[in-house]
Design an enzyme around this catalytic site. Sequence first.
Site, PDB file in Angstrom:
ATOM      1  N   ARG A   1       0.884  -1.183   0.000  1.00 25.83           N
ATOM      2  CA  ARG A   1       0.000   0.000   0.000  1.00 25.83           C
ATOM      3  C   ARG A   1       0.912   1.220   0.000  1.00 25.83           C
ATOM      4  O   ARG A   1       1.696   1.420   0.940  1.00 25.83           O
ATOM      5  CB  ARG A   1      -0.912  -0.014   1.224  1.00 25.83           C
ATOM      6  CG  ARG A   1      -1.657   1.301   1.390  1.00 25.83           C
ATOM      7  CD  ARG A   1      -2.813   1.225   2.358  1.00 25.83           C
ATOM      8  NE  ARG A   1      -3.958   0.581   1.751  1.00 25.83           N
ATOM      9  CZ  ARG A   1      -5.229   0.808   2.094  1.00 25.83           C
ATOM     10  NH1 ARG A   1      -5.515   1.656   3.058  1.00 25.83           N
ATOM     11  NH2 ARG A   1      -6.211   0.178   1.489  1.00 25.83           N
TER      12      ARG A   1
ATOM     13  N   HIS B   1      -6.850   0.678  -7.003  1.00 28.32           N
ATOM     14  CA  HIS B   1      -7.171  -0.139  -5.825  1.00 28.32           C
ATOM     15  C   HIS B   1      -7.876  -1.416  -6.315  1.00 28.32           C
ATOM     16  O   HIS B   1      -9.081  -1.595  -6.137  1.00 28.32           O
ATOM     17  CB  HIS B   1      -8.078   0.672  -4.888  1.00 28.32           C
ATOM     18  CG  HIS B   1      -8.173   0.134  -3.493  1.00 28.32           C
ATOM     19  ND1 HIS B   1      -7.479  -0.975  -3.061  1.00 28.32           N
ATOM     20  CD2 HIS B   1      -8.879   0.574  -2.420  1.00 28.32           C
ATOM     21  CE1 HIS B   1      -7.761  -1.196  -1.790  1.00 28.32           C
ATOM     22  NE2 HIS B   1      -8.608  -0.286  -1.374  1.00 28.32           N
TER      23      HIS B   1
ATOM     24  N   GLN C   1     -10.111  -3.796  -4.093  1.00 34.76           N
ATOM     25  CA  GLN C   1     -11.403  -3.190  -3.784  1.00 34.76           C
ATOM     26  C   GLN C   1     -12.397  -3.430  -4.920  1.00 34.76           C
ATOM     27  O   GLN C   1     -13.518  -3.872  -4.695  1.00 34.76           O
ATOM     28  CB  GLN C   1     -11.219  -1.679  -3.559  1.00 34.76           C
ATOM     29  CG  GLN C   1     -12.502  -0.963  -3.203  1.00 34.76           C
ATOM     30  CD  GLN C   1     -13.039  -1.386  -1.856  1.00 34.76           C
ATOM     31  OE1 GLN C   1     -12.322  -1.372  -0.861  1.00 34.76           O
ATOM     32  NE2 GLN C   1     -14.298  -1.796  -1.798  1.00 34.76           N
TER      33      GLN C   1
ATOM     34  N   ASP D   1     -16.883   7.605  -3.025  1.00 35.14           N
ATOM     35  CA  ASP D   1     -15.687   7.461  -2.191  1.00 35.14           C
ATOM     36  C   ASP D   1     -15.349   8.857  -1.648  1.00 35.14           C
ATOM     37  O   ASP D   1     -15.899   9.863  -2.130  1.00 35.14           O
ATOM     38  CB  ASP D   1     -14.531   6.889  -3.041  1.00 35.14           C
ATOM     39  CG  ASP D   1     -13.261   6.638  -2.234  1.00 35.14           C
ATOM     40  OD1 ASP D   1     -13.330   6.600  -0.980  1.00 35.14           O
ATOM     41  OD2 ASP D   1     -12.182   6.488  -2.852  1.00 35.14           O
TER      42      ASP D   1
ATOM     43  N   CYS E   1     -16.409   2.197  -0.708  1.00 32.96           N
ATOM     44  CA  CYS E   1     -15.304   1.315  -0.308  1.00 32.96           C
ATOM     45  C   CYS E   1     -15.003   1.433   1.184  1.00 32.96           C
ATOM     46  O   CYS E   1     -14.410   0.533   1.763  1.00 32.96           O
ATOM     47  CB  CYS E   1     -14.064   1.663  -1.114  1.00 32.96           C
ATOM     48  SG  CYS E   1     -13.575   3.393  -0.950  1.00 32.96           S
TER      49      CYS E   1
ATOM     50  N   ARG F   1     -14.226  -8.174   0.795  1.00 34.22           N
ATOM     51  CA  ARG F   1     -12.781  -7.983   0.620  1.00 34.22           C
ATOM     52  C   ARG F   1     -12.044  -9.240   1.087  1.00 34.22           C
ATOM     53  O   ARG F   1     -11.104  -9.710   0.444  1.00 34.22           O
ATOM     54  CB  ARG F   1     -12.304  -6.763   1.435  1.00 34.22           C
ATOM     55  CG  ARG F   1     -12.767  -5.400   0.930  1.00 34.22           C
ATOM     56  CD  ARG F   1     -12.092  -5.013  -0.367  1.00 34.22           C
ATOM     57  NE  ARG F   1     -10.654  -4.999  -0.285  1.00 34.22           N
ATOM     58  CZ  ARG F   1      -9.922  -3.980   0.200  1.00 34.22           C
ATOM     59  NH1 ARG F   1     -10.506  -2.869   0.603  1.00 34.22           N
ATOM     60  NH2 ARG F   1      -8.600  -4.056   0.229  1.00 34.22           N
TER      61      ARG F   1
END
Length: 307
Positions: free
Chosen positions: A101, A128, A131, A223, A263, A291
Amino acid sequence: MKKDLIAIKDLTAPEIEDILTLTDRLKSDSASFNQALKGKTIALVFQKPSNRTRVSFEVGMYQLGGLALYLGPNEINLGVRESIHDVAKTLSRYVNGIVLRTFEHQNVLEMARHAGIPIINGLSDLLHPCQALADIYTVKEKLGSLKGRKLAYIGDGNNVCHSLLYACGKMGMDVGVASPKGYECNPSVVKEAKSFAKVSGSSVFMSSKPEEAAKDADVLYTDVWASMGQEKEAKKRAKVFKGFQVNKKLASLAKPHCLIMHCLPAHRGQEISDDAIDSKNSVVFDEAENRLHVQKAILIKLLGENK
Ligand code: CP
Ligand code: NVA
């Protein structure tokens, strides 16, 4: 050859289908896979905070019989204490995979280039992918199909939006993105998504009007307005993005069964209202749960014996 998961654009539609099918099996019969990654270890190299990504990868590895090591900014000060090259080479001698990340997407590519083990993009400023795979899995789980469905994304043209564009383009879902001027998606990502959509028979359109994107949508997605690393811009963005909120009023333009997705983490009262995120159409916590299941499928595909 080792395989990475850096961007959904690198996967074929059948490979995505495969991940979703394996996810179904993992979700309904987790116990059958409790030795799938026995003796395997992954490192989570995280330069940004995380709840869902960290916890779901750690728990996922445990449930598969393996081990995950969290290496936050204080352990591996990527590029400062040590170069990406040296971190990649060193970790390749200890573990079987790395979830990274980071900020610049270039860092993920560089890590993948130098590592002898699979690299999973756990979020970069550009993308991402884990996700978006969990997101389309959730849409399929709730609505029964992806092809021909319309996803409306309202807000910042960011990493999450980019990965959704790739995923929808590959899987034949129509996408409408509404962003304020100056905060649109990366043009190369849009171009690539359009080329995938052409092959799968779907469409991708950009707009500056949330109502236009939301019309007849099967999924309403949003988001945060300021992503990690953009904290200093948060005040300015809060002004610019006013009107780009997913709320009950906007949802009334979508289909009655429309899924409300995010998300997470959410900034309630900004990009999403309480009456939307807490409504019966909201699936945000199923999305968060998925996830875990999707990433277990990814881990098996990349690190398992019969990959
Ligand atoms: N959605 C997501 O990636 O959450 P975290 O930042 O908490 O991992
Ligand atoms: N766009 C957000 C997603 C968080 C999961 C960020 O990058 O901070």
